[in-house]
Write an enzyme that holds these catalytic residues in place. Sequence first.
Site, short mmCIF file in Angstrom:
data_model
loop_
_atom_site.label_atom_id
_atom_site.label_comp_id
_atom_site.label_asym_id
_atom_site.label_seq_id
_atom_site.Cartn_x
_atom_site.Cartn_y
_atom_site.Cartn_z
N ASP A 187 6.19 -2.06 -2.27
CA ASP A 187 5.32 -3.16 -2.72
C ASP A 187 6.20 -4.38 -3.00
O ASP A 187 6.66 -4.57 -4.12
CB ASP A 187 4.55 -2.73 -3.97
CG ASP A 187 3.58 -3.79 -4.45
OD1 ASP A 187 2.72 -4.20 -3.66
OD2 ASP A 187 3.69 -4.21 -5.62
N ILE A 188 6.43 -5.19 -1.98
CA ILE A 188 7.29 -6.36 -2.10
C ILE A 188 6.43 -7.60 -1.86
O ILE A 188 6.21 -8.01 -0.72
CB ILE A 188 8.47 -6.29 -1.10
CG1 ILE A 188 9.34 -5.08 -1.43
CG2 ILE A 188 9.28 -7.58 -1.15
CD1 ILE A 188 10.51 -4.89 -0.49
N GLU A 189 5.89 -8.16 -2.93
CA GLU A 189 4.96 -9.29 -2.80
C GLU A 189 5.71 -10.60 -3.08
O GLU A 189 5.45 -11.28 -4.06
CB GLU A 189 3.78 -9.09 -3.75
CG GLU A 189 3.01 -7.80 -3.46
CD GLU A 189 1.85 -7.57 -4.41
OE1 GLU A 189 1.19 -8.56 -4.77
OE2 GLU A 189 1.62 -6.40 -4.79
N GLN A 190 6.63 -10.92 -2.17
CA GLN A 190 7.49 -12.08 -2.34
C GLN A 190 7.36 -13.03 -1.15
O GLN A 190 6.97 -12.62 -0.06
CB GLN A 190 8.94 -11.63 -2.49
CG GLN A 190 9.18 -10.72 -3.69
CD GLN A 190 10.53 -10.03 -3.63
OE1 GLN A 190 11.53 -10.63 -3.24
NE2 GLN A 190 10.57 -8.76 -4.02
N MET B 294 -4.14 -5.05 0.81
CA MET B 294 -4.64 -5.42 -0.51
C MET B 294 -5.79 -6.42 -0.37
O MET B 294 -5.61 -7.63 -0.48
CB MET B 294 -3.50 -5.99 -1.36
CG MET B 294 -2.38 -5.01 -1.60
SD MET B 294 -1.01 -5.68 -2.59
CE MET B 294 -0.27 -6.80 -1.40
#
Length: 367
Positions: free
Chosen positions: A128-131, A193
């Site tokens: 989960d890398i929401e960058q 998502m």
Amino acid sequence: MKRLLGGGGARLRIALLLRHWLLGFSACLCEQPALCNPISTQRDFEVFVFDVGGKTWKFYDWTQITTVATFGHYDPDLLCYAHSKGSRVVLHGNISVKKILKPAVRTAWIKQKTSLAKKQYMDGINIDIEQTVKKSSAEYYALTALVKETTEAFHKEIPGSQVTFDVPWSPRCSDRCYNYTGIADSCDFLFVMSYDEQSPVWSNCTAGANAPYKQTLAGYDHYIRMGINPKKLVMGVPWYGYDYTCPNLLKVHVCVFAKNVFQGAPCNHATISQAPYRIIMKWEKSSISGILWDEEQKAPYLEYKDSQGAFHQVWFDNPKSISPKAAYAKAHGLRGIGMWNANCLDYSASSAAQQQTEAMWEALKSA
């Protein structure tokens, strides 16, 4: 010695402990040692559950769950119980995209995660890398490499394990211009998502649904048109909503924000907070509207007045809005469905709570 080792169960336990010691596993904490074995079977339809901690997992609908992604503290009881139901439990993985530009950093991170997964008898990892990542940047390629290398390492170290990656509701390039097709090819599947789809600051200055029906499905159509196999996509739905404080609440149930004076954006900054489904259902009792329905967005909402006299409008998802999305997932051959997050429901003993909770889980089955 014969008495100590007597029986197939004792021999199996000693054999498992020896195997775990040789492979770097810690002692199995399950009453039945076999429950520490990784889950390798794959079901036709994935129900991917995020758990953020606590003990509400005891009340989940385990007849459906295939994977639990743990975003809380490690709970061996959860792992043992999930394995007894044939459900995977996977780690949470996150790292700065700036750091993974160095291959050595990626290698060290992957080694640490695979070691932890083996120590805790986990079945894989959810990345989960929401960058922010710009298209064709160094980070763009490094992130793709990280997913590929992580998948290869987990599949080798834990046969049958699962590596997944979380992506936004749409692959359109905004702040997260990932190599979506490359990442999809490199891991087992993507968790999409499908929530947080709107920002009132950059909208028509009115409150709206967290995950509008048409907009949500347009995101999947976009992913599929890119060439991503639907079997690589799991639909994520929100089990929480947004509580908007309304500067102006019109009689036609429109919560309006002022325009043009917030850092160049179309609308003023809106006062918004997240609320889990269990809290929203409590607000219904004291609301001034009851649950309303927006046919265009195919989403429910309600309105209430707080103790300071301010009006609020709350947009959320419920069984009525989730069911048609679940139907789309099955009709279009998606890998499955899931939610952020399973802890949002009311698992208390009251009959009303039980009915609401059961209906939310049942909505995932809609065909």
